[in-house]
Write an enzyme that holds these catalytic residues in place. Structure first.
Site, PDB file in Angstrom:
ATOM      1  N   GLU A 110       0.842  -1.199   0.000  1.00  0.00           N
ATOM      2  CA  GLU A 110       0.000   0.000   0.000  1.00  0.00           C
ATOM      3  C   GLU A 110       0.871   1.241   0.000  1.00  0.00           C
ATOM      4  OE1 GLU A 110      -2.920   0.006   3.120  1.00  0.00           O
ATOM      5  OE2 GLU A 110      -4.276  -1.239   1.944  1.00  0.00           O
ATOM      6  N   HIS A 226      -8.591  10.786   2.677  1.00  0.00           N
ATOM      7  CA  HIS A 226      -8.336   9.692   1.738  1.00  0.00           C
ATOM      8  C   HIS A 226      -8.559  10.233   0.340  1.00  0.00           C
ATOM      9  CE1 HIS A 226      -8.320   5.831  -0.200  1.00  0.00           C
ATOM     10  NE2 HIS A 226      -7.918   5.282   0.934  1.00  0.00           N
ATOM     11  N   ARG A 276      -0.789   9.589   1.389  1.00  0.00           N
ATOM     12  CA  ARG A 276      -2.184  10.014   1.174  1.00  0.00           C
ATOM     13  C   ARG A 276      -2.360  11.514   1.061  1.00  0.00           C
ATOM     14  NH1 ARG A 276      -5.298   5.738   5.027  1.00  0.00           N
ATOM     15  NH2 ARG A 276      -5.191   4.126   3.431  1.00  0.00           N
ATOM     16  N   HIS A 334     -10.927  11.008   6.521  1.00  0.00           N
ATOM     17  CA  HIS A 334     -10.805   9.558   6.676  1.00  0.00           C
ATOM     18  C   HIS A 334     -10.336   9.141   8.066  1.00  0.00           C
ATOM     19  CE1 HIS A 334     -10.293   5.488   5.365  1.00  0.00           C
ATOM     20  NE2 HIS A 334      -8.984   5.494   5.550  1.00  0.00           N
ATOM     21  N   ARG A 369      -0.950   9.363   9.124  1.00  0.00           N
ATOM     22  CA  ARG A 369      -0.900   7.922   9.393  1.00  0.00           C
ATOM     23  C   ARG A 369      -0.493   7.138   8.152  1.00  0.00           C
ATOM     24  NH1 ARG A 369      -5.244   3.624   8.823  1.00  0.00           N
ATOM     25  NH2 ARG A 369      -6.118   5.212   7.485  1.00  0.00           N
TER      26      ARG A 369
HETATM   27  C1  LIG Z   1     -13.785   3.066   5.031  1.00  0.00           C
HETATM   28  C2  LIG Z   1     -12.607   2.901   5.945  1.00  0.00           C
HETATM   29  C3  LIG Z   1     -11.578   2.040   5.601  1.00  0.00           C
HETATM   30  C4  LIG Z   1     -10.480   1.882   6.439  1.00  0.00           C
HETATM   31  N1  LIG Z   1      -9.503   0.977   6.109  1.00  0.00           N
HETATM   32  C5  LIG Z   1      -8.502   0.745   6.991  1.00  0.00           C
HETATM   33  C6  LIG Z   1      -7.552  -0.284   6.730  1.00  0.00           C
HETATM   34  O1  LIG Z   1      -7.634  -0.995   5.727  1.00  0.00           O
HETATM   35  N2  LIG Z   1      -6.563  -0.479   7.648  1.00  0.00           N
HETATM   36  C7  LIG Z   1      -6.450   0.268   8.784  1.00  0.00           C
HETATM   37  O2  LIG Z   1      -5.534   0.057   9.572  1.00  0.00           O
HETATM   38  N3  LIG Z   1      -7.366   1.234   9.059  1.00  0.00           N
HETATM   39  C8  LIG Z   1      -8.379   1.474   8.195  1.00  0.00           C
HETATM   40  N4  LIG Z   1      -9.307   2.440   8.486  1.00  0.00           N
HETATM   41  C9  LIG Z   1      -9.220   3.140   9.777  1.00  0.00           C
HETATM   42  C10 LIG Z   1      -9.679   2.198  10.866  1.00  0.00           C
HETATM   43  O3  LIG Z   1     -10.763   1.427  10.409  1.00  0.00           O
HETATM   44  C11 LIG Z   1     -10.099   2.977  12.100  1.00  0.00           C
HETATM   45  O4  LIG Z   1      -9.138   3.922  12.444  1.00  0.00           O
HETATM   46  C12 LIG Z   1     -10.262   2.027  13.278  1.00  0.00           C
HETATM   47  O5  LIG Z   1     -11.139   0.976  12.910  1.00  0.00           O
HETATM   48  C13 LIG Z   1     -10.796   2.774  14.480  1.00  0.00           C
HETATM   49  O6  LIG Z   1     -11.096   1.831  15.464  1.00  0.00           O
HETATM   50  P1  LIG Z   1     -11.677   2.290  16.852  1.00  0.00           P
HETATM   51  O7  LIG Z   1     -11.896   1.052  17.633  1.00  0.00           O
HETATM   52  O8  LIG Z   1     -10.841   3.361  17.420  1.00  0.00           O
HETATM   53  O9  LIG Z   1     -13.086   2.984  16.489  1.00  0.00           O
HETATM   54  P2  LIG Z   1     -14.345   2.461  15.660  1.00  0.00           P
HETATM   55  O10 LIG Z   1     -14.119   1.185  14.980  1.00  0.00           O
HETATM   56  O11 LIG Z   1     -14.797   3.614  14.838  1.00  0.00           O
HETATM   57  O12 LIG Z   1     -15.428   2.178  16.792  1.00  0.00           O
HETATM   58  C14 LIG Z   1     -16.014   3.212  17.514  1.00  0.00           C
HETATM   59  C15 LIG Z   1     -17.037   2.627  18.464  1.00  0.00           C
HETATM   60  O13 LIG Z   1     -17.442   3.651  19.363  1.00  0.00           O
HETATM   61  C16 LIG Z   1     -18.859   3.641  19.475  1.00  0.00           C
HETATM   62  N5  LIG Z   1     -19.268   4.976  19.886  1.00  0.00           N
HETATM   63  C17 LIG Z   1     -18.949   6.184  19.351  1.00  0.00           C
HETATM   64  N6  LIG Z   1     -19.504   7.175  20.058  1.00  0.00           N
HETATM   65  C18 LIG Z   1     -20.187   6.581  21.061  1.00  0.00           C
HETATM   66  C19 LIG Z   1     -20.999   7.070  22.123  1.00  0.00           C
HETATM   67  N7  LIG Z   1     -21.176   8.380  22.329  1.00  0.00           N
HETATM   68  N8  LIG Z   1     -21.596   6.168  22.947  1.00  0.00           N
HETATM   69  C20 LIG Z   1     -21.424   4.833  22.779  1.00  0.00           C
HETATM   70  N9  LIG Z   1     -20.650   4.318  21.804  1.00  0.00           N
HETATM   71  C21 LIG Z   1     -20.049   5.179  20.957  1.00  0.00           C
HETATM   72  C22 LIG Z   1     -19.331   3.208  18.108  1.00  0.00           C
HETATM   73  O14 LIG Z   1     -20.660   2.735  18.188  1.00  0.00           O
HETATM   74  C23 LIG Z   1     -18.305   2.106  17.808  1.00  0.00           C
HETATM   75  O15 LIG Z   1     -18.679   0.915  18.452  1.00  0.00           O
HETATM   76  C24 LIG Z   1     -10.404   2.614   7.648  1.00  0.00           C
HETATM   77  C25 LIG Z   1     -11.435   3.482   8.001  1.00  0.00           C
HETATM   78  C26 LIG Z   1     -12.538   3.622   7.159  1.00  0.00           C
HETATM   79  C27 LIG Z   1     -13.641   4.543   7.560  1.00  0.00           C
END
Ligand SMILES: Cc1cc2nc3c(=O)[nH]c(=O)nc-3n(C[C@H](O)[C@H](O)[C@H](O)COP(=O)(O)OP(=O)(O)OC[C@H]3O[C@@H](n4cnc5c(N)ncnc54)[C@H](O)[C@@H]3O)c2cc1C
Length: 490
Positions: A110, A226, A276, A334, A369
């Site tokens: 990537e 992105h 990016r 993103h 990132r």
């Molecule tokens: C389309 C897309 C593709 C991506 N591809 C990649 C990839 O290939 N590789 C990579 O490393 N990263 C990728 N990323 C980035 C990566 O997916 C995210 O940075 C990572 O998943 C974030 O994880 P997290 O657990 O911090 O939050 P999230 O997975 O966003 O989870 C957040 C959680 O918090 C909860 N929440 C939020 N606010 C509240 C609230 N007030 N009360 C209760 N619950 C709440 C939500 O319901 C959810 O359960 C991508 C992101 C996107 C959007």
């Protein structure tokens, strides 16, 4: 009854934290359904780990620093890159089935990576495979209670310590729940921008709660855009725009404008696989100059359905056959490198409040990132946080005598939210300048409803950081930056 550790968010960071706590009860809250809410599910490309004999954690670290413009914390980067392989083993032990070839895991290249080191699952469904497997584990674990459709809208505090959350459940009831520690794992802020790859629940709710509780934010100006999401207005594409992963460019696709000219030629030695921010700004500038941008991925040809099943299905749903058609793309918000300042075990500057995953900032990503480093971040730092909570010393009894108070603000809705989002996009998008940011901050501050809303609080905090950093660094690009002397001479 022993009060639980409260984890707000069930993406990769919240789930990894929950699964690593062994000696304390855990209450896991998610705004949607378990495994269906948050950005993790949408991750396509995969998760980075040095694997090939010619690769190493040091190479991975070098690429991470290079993408992050050296703003990264070296210790955090060392933890990330040196623990990547054992974290992949841990994810596999939790039931994540990474795609494999005859000689081990199938590895992709990537943007910004000097070696093939991206592991994926289900082709381009990596996030879904990960979140499904971890959610199944969580559901089976007796010490973890899950509350779905539970929206945390206030933090509870006694004195200067966070001691719980106020939750709105699906039936509209409000509950106040106290715990030993509150972990914010609420994801990013993409939902605040008009164009984003993030689902709507990634709207900065956790960041706003942390700021209002007094936790120090850090590096908020660093927002990654992105370069290739499906253009809005294309059929029914709405606020969350489907992502066309970098892995597609890794497989040979390239960007062209409406005259068919390859727009990344001569822009960067890595061409279409440049970092990016560089690609996103180039795409943004094409639109600013009145040209559209397309991804030409026709050379992937008959391999499309098998190699990128999710993206292929998205394109076909939108009336595009990527084997024959050019895919219209725009840049979109993103990933947030900034967040609540946290140490390597997620401690924020407020007692009782931890942060992990995208809502946190331990500076592992620096100013930008490296692709596929954030799933890794969520798993590694979630596990560290969980293990450290198992050893946490209980809070003294005098803490309980302090009166309970609630901190937090209400969210915007409807037209006010749409207007704020488009203002955030135009002033805090891939190119920024002081006067526009200053004027927008003034408009928010002058409107008491906006200024006191959760989204307004986050927008003002990002605007302040983006105005304060006058030079262009990583993903933060100031059109009005004074060029460094070396640049001015070049
Ligand atoms: C389309 C897309 C593709 C991506 N591809 C990649 C990839 O290939 N590789 C990579 O490393 N990263 C990728 N990323 C980035 C990566 O997916 C995210 O940075 C990572 O998943 C974030 O994880 P997290 O657990 O911090 O939050 P999230 O997975 O966003 O989870 C957040 C959680 O918090 C909860 N929440 C939020 N606010 C509240 C609230 N007030 N009360 C209760 N619950 C709440 C939500 O319901 C959810 O359960 C991508 C992101 C996107 C959007």
């Amino acid at each position: 009854m022993v009060p639980p550790v409260i984890i707000v968010g069930a993406g990769i960071a919240g789930l990894s934290t929950a699964l690593s706590i062994r000696r304390q009860p855990v209450l896991l809250l998610t705004r949607g359904q378990l495994s269906r809410s948050g950005a993790t599910r949408w991750a396509q490309g995969g998760i980075a780990a040095s694997w090939l004999p010619e690769d190493s954690p040091e190479h991975h670290a070098r690429d991470t620093f290079s993408a992050g413009a050296g703003v990264n914390d070296p210790v955090a980067v060392d933890v990330l890159t040196s623990q990547a392989r054992e974290t992949i083993d841990w994810l596999e032990a939790q039931g994540v089935a990474f795609d494999r070839g005859p000689e081990g895991p199938a590895l992709c290249l990537e943007g910004g990576h000097s070696h093939r080191r991206i592991l994926h699952a289900g082709g381009d469904s990596s996030g879904r495979y990960i979140v499904d497997a971890l959610s199944d584990r969580v559901a089976d674990r007796p010490g973890i209670t899950c509350l779905e459709h539970a929206h945390v809208d206030r933090l509870l505090m006694r004195g200067h310590r966070v001691c719980g959350v106020r939750v709105r459940t699906q039936d509209g009831r409000i509950r106040c729940i106290e715990g030993t520690e509150v972990v914010l794992a609420t994801g990013g802020i993409g939902g605040l921008f008009q164009w984003t790859s993030n689902p709507p629940e990634c709207d900065g709710a956790g960041l706003a709660l942390g700021i209002e509780a007094g936790a120090e934010p850090r590096d908020l100006e660093f927002v990654q855009f992105h370069p290739t999401v499906l253009k809005p207005g294309h059929r029914d594409v709405q606020h969350r725009l489907p992502l066309i992963s970098e892995a597609v460019r890794g497989a040979g696709a390239f960007l062209v404008d409406d005259t068919g000219r390859r727009i990344m030629v001569g822009e960067h030695p890595l061409g279409d696989l440049a970092p990016r921010d560089i690609v996103a700004r180039r795409v943004w500038r094409s639109y600013r100059d009145g040209n559209s941008v397309f991804l030409d991925a026709r050379r992937i040809d008959s391999e499309w359905p098998q190699r990128f099943p999710t993206i292929f299905a998205i394109c076909m749903e939108h009336g595009l056959d990527p084997r024959r058609d050019l895919i219209p793309v725009v840049p979109a918000a993103h990933f947030h490198m900034g967040g609540l300042k946290a140490d390597l075990e997620g401690r924020t500057s407020v007692a009782g409040l931890r942060a992990v995953g995208e809502v946190a900032c331990n500076r592992v990503h620096g100013a930008n990132r490296l692709a596929s480093n954030s799933l890794l971040e969520g798993a590694i730092f979630g596990r560290r946080l969980g293990l450290s909570l198992d050893d946490a010393v209980p809070v003294g009894a005098d803490h309980d005598e302090q009166p309970l108070r609630q901190v937090g603000s209400d969210a915007l809705a409807g037209a006010a939210l749409s207007t704020l989002r488009s203002g955030i996009w135009s002033t805090l998008g891939p190119e920024r300048e002081h006067d526009a940011m200053h004027a927008f901050a003034g408009r928010i501050s002058a409107d008491p409803i906006l200024a006191r809303s959760r989204e307004g609080i986050v927008a003002l905090a990002i605007l302040r950081s983006a105005m304060a950093r006058q030079e262009s660094v990583g993903a933060h690009y100031r059109r009005d930056a004074v060029p460094a002397i070396a640049d001015a001479q070049a």
